[in-house]
Design a protein around this motif. Structure first.
Motif, mmCIF file in Angstrom:
data_model
loop_
_atom_site.group_PDB
_atom_site.id
_atom_site.type_symbol
_atom_site.label_atom_id
_atom_site.label_comp_id
_atom_site.label_asym_id
_atom_site.label_seq_id
_atom_site.Cartn_x
_atom_site.Cartn_y
_atom_site.Cartn_z
ATOM 1 N N ILE A 14 -37.615 -12.687 -17.674
ATOM 2 C CA ILE A 14 -38.447 -11.688 -17.008
ATOM 3 C C ILE A 14 -39.931 -11.873 -17.289
ATOM 4 C CG2 ILE A 14 -36.607 -9.970 -16.882
ATOM 5 C CD1 ILE A 14 -37.849 -8.622 -19.374
ATOM 6 N N ASN A 15 -40.269 -12.714 -18.238
ATOM 7 C CA ASN A 15 -41.684 -12.891 -18.588
ATOM 8 C C ASN A 15 -42.110 -14.357 -18.619
ATOM 9 O OD1 ASN A 15 -40.390 -13.701 -20.927
ATOM 10 N ND2 ASN A 15 -41.837 -12.686 -22.281
ATOM 11 N N ALA A 16 -41.421 -15.192 -17.885
ATOM 12 C CA ALA A 16 -41.742 -16.624 -17.858
ATOM 13 C C ALA A 16 -42.015 -17.053 -16.421
ATOM 14 C CB ALA A 16 -40.584 -17.437 -18.436
ATOM 15 N N SER A 17 -42.967 -17.944 -16.283
ATOM 16 C CA SER A 17 -43.280 -18.478 -14.957
ATOM 17 C C SER A 17 -42.190 -19.465 -14.533
ATOM 18 C CB SER A 17 -44.633 -19.196 -14.991
ATOM 19 O OG SER A 17 -44.543 -20.364 -15.789
ATOM 20 N N GLN A 18 -42.218 -19.831 -13.284
ATOM 21 C CA GLN A 18 -41.257 -20.814 -12.779
ATOM 22 C C GLN A 18 -41.409 -22.135 -13.537
ATOM 23 O OE1 GLN A 18 -38.877 -20.026 -10.577
ATOM 24 N NE2 GLN A 18 -38.001 -22.036 -10.952
ATOM 25 N N ARG A 19 -42.638 -22.508 -13.834
ATOM 26 C CA ARG A 19 -42.887 -23.744 -14.584
ATOM 27 C C ARG A 19 -42.313 -23.650 -15.999
ATOM 28 N NH1 ARG A 19 -48.452 -25.931 -16.896
ATOM 29 N NH2 ARG A 19 -47.760 -27.993 -17.489
ATOM 30 N N GLU A 20 -42.524 -22.511 -16.664
ATOM 31 C CA GLU A 20 -41.988 -22.334 -18.019
ATOM 32 C C GLU A 20 -40.462 -22.367 -18.012
ATOM 33 O OE1 GLU A 20 -45.419 -19.601 -20.160
ATOM 34 O OE2 GLU A 20 -44.091 -18.659 -18.678
ATOM 35 N N ARG A 21 -39.864 -21.810 -16.992
ATOM 36 C CA ARG A 21 -38.399 -21.836 -16.879
ATOM 37 C C ARG A 21 -37.878 -23.253 -16.691
ATOM 38 N NH1 ARG A 21 -37.224 -16.803 -12.776
ATOM 39 N NH2 ARG A 21 -38.566 -15.340 -13.893
ATOM 40 N N SER A 22 -38.557 -24.027 -15.861
ATOM 41 C CA SER A 22 -38.079 -25.388 -15.611
ATOM 42 C C SER A 22 -38.341 -26.307 -16.802
ATOM 43 C CB SER A 22 -38.704 -25.959 -14.338
ATOM 44 O OG SER A 22 -40.091 -26.041 -14.456
ATOM 45 N N ASN A 23 -39.377 -26.029 -17.605
ATOM 46 C CA ASN A 23 -39.669 -26.838 -18.795
ATOM 47 C C ASN A 23 -38.807 -26.468 -19.997
ATOM 48 O OD1 ASN A 23 -41.633 -28.358 -17.532
ATOM 49 N ND2 ASN A 23 -43.323 -27.070 -18.237
ATOM 50 N N MET A 24 -38.119 -25.350 -19.921
ATOM 51 C CA MET A 24 -37.297 -24.871 -21.026
ATOM 52 C C MET A 24 -36.175 -25.852 -21.339
ATOM 53 S SD MET A 24 -34.806 -21.498 -21.072
ATOM 54 C CE MET A 24 -35.553 -20.998 -19.571
ATOM 55 N N ASN A 25 -35.967 -26.086 -22.629
ATOM 56 C CA ASN A 25 -34.862 -26.920 -23.083
ATOM 57 C C ASN A 25 -33.781 -26.018 -23.654
ATOM 58 O OD1 ASN A 25 -36.017 -29.660 -22.717
ATOM 59 N ND2 ASN A 25 -37.569 -28.831 -24.074
ATOM 60 N N LEU A 26 -32.578 -26.136 -23.149
ATOM 61 C CA LEU A 26 -31.467 -25.328 -23.653
ATOM 62 C C LEU A 26 -31.076 -25.799 -25.048
ATOM 63 C CD1 LEU A 26 -29.266 -24.996 -20.456
ATOM 64 C CD2 LEU A 26 -30.772 -23.284 -21.464
ATOM 65 N N PRO A 27 -30.355 -24.959 -25.789
ATOM 66 C CA PRO A 27 -29.935 -25.379 -27.135
ATOM 67 C C PRO A 27 -29.107 -26.661 -27.082
ATOM 68 C CG PRO A 27 -29.258 -23.104 -26.683
ATOM 69 C CD PRO A 27 -29.849 -23.644 -25.434
ATOM 70 N N GLU A 28 -29.242 -27.483 -28.115
ATOM 71 C CA GLU A 28 -28.509 -28.750 -28.160
ATOM 72 C C GLU A 28 -27.001 -28.548 -28.104
ATOM 73 O OE1 GLU A 28 -29.799 -30.905 -31.578
ATOM 74 O OE2 GLU A 28 -31.728 -31.409 -30.680
ATOM 75 N N ASN A 29 -26.518 -27.456 -28.684
ATOM 76 C CA ASN A 29 -25.081 -27.194 -28.738
ATOM 77 C C ASN A 29 -24.619 -26.270 -27.610
ATOM 78 O OD1 ASN A 29 -26.380 -24.895 -29.676
ATOM 79 N ND2 ASN A 29 -24.818 -24.458 -31.203
ATOM 80 N N PHE A 30 -25.349 -26.226 -26.512
ATOM 81 C CA PHE A 30 -25.067 -25.287 -25.429
ATOM 82 C C PHE A 30 -23.629 -25.395 -24.911
ATOM 83 C CE2 PHE A 30 -25.146 -24.070 -20.891
ATOM 84 C CZ PHE A 30 -25.484 -22.733 -21.064
ATOM 85 N N ASP A 31 -23.125 -26.602 -24.759
ATOM 86 C CA ASP A 31 -21.781 -26.800 -24.201
ATOM 87 C C ASP A 31 -20.671 -26.354 -25.145
ATOM 88 O OD1 ASP A 31 -22.821 -27.831 -21.850
ATOM 89 O OD2 ASP A 31 -22.813 -29.887 -22.613
ATOM 90 N N THR A 32 -20.972 -26.190 -26.430
ATOM 91 C CA THR A 32 -19.945 -25.819 -27.404
ATOM 92 C C THR A 32 -20.204 -24.466 -28.053
ATOM 93 O OG1 THR A 32 -21.115 -26.993 -29.170
ATOM 94 C CG2 THR A 32 -19.436 -28.236 -27.925
#
Length: 164
Positions: A14-32
């Motif tokens: 809710i407080n991030a720009s489209q650019r900030e959202r696309s640059n975001m890196n998900l957690p390394e262990n996201f799949d588990t």
């Protein structure tokens, strides 16, 4: 916490720009991730160490916020405002975040102290020490989990402008 996919997480902020959202890196262990053991999803960005992200269910939908770590020294060891753990096995850091919408574009922010690596869900699930004879440690743990969920939801509402 209910599981989320990458698209839902990115669109929840809710407080991030489209650019900030696309640059975001998900957690390394996201799949588990063990979604059942989480009250919110929080992580630090490996590429941008000053950035943190938190997503939780609020009002029946996932709400995410982009956090920025603020450098500074405190006189004493701070306590996490979310898990309120007094036996912290980890560091607590000061995060600042811009408010959602027009207030955020005008520079209004909200700040909080949070466990450095967002270990709050694990902290509240540890059994607390027995405080007195007959103390129900399981009830205390359930109460701490509910308090964490309430604290995170309250913070997200402040960022979103739903509270004064």
């Amino acid at each position: 916490m209910l599981s989320l996919d990458e698209k839902t997480i990115r669109s929840s902020f809710i407080n991030a720009s489209q650019r900030e959202r696309s640059n975001m890196n998900l957690p390394e262990n996201f799949d588990t991730l063990d979604w059942d053991g989480l009250d919110f999803l929080g992580w630090g960005d490996k590429k941008y160490p000053e950035l943190g992200y938190a997503v939780a269910w609020t009002g029946g939908r996932p709400v995410g916020v982009l956090l920025r770590q603020v450098e500074g020294k405190t006189r004493s060891r701070p306590q996490c405002a979310w898990c309120e753990d007094v036996y912290l096995p980890n560091d607590v850091v000061f995060f600042n975040t811009k408010r959602a919408g027009a207030p955020g574009r005008q520079g209004n922010t909200v700040a909080t102290l949070v466990c450095a690596n967002f270990e709050c869900s694990a902290n509240v699930r540890r059994l607390p020490p027995v405080a007195y004879l007959g103390f129900d440690v399981e009830a205390a743990r359930v109460e701490r989990i509910a308090a964490l969920q309430g604290n995170v939801e309250s913070f997200l509402r402040k960022v979103g402008g739903d509270t004064p």
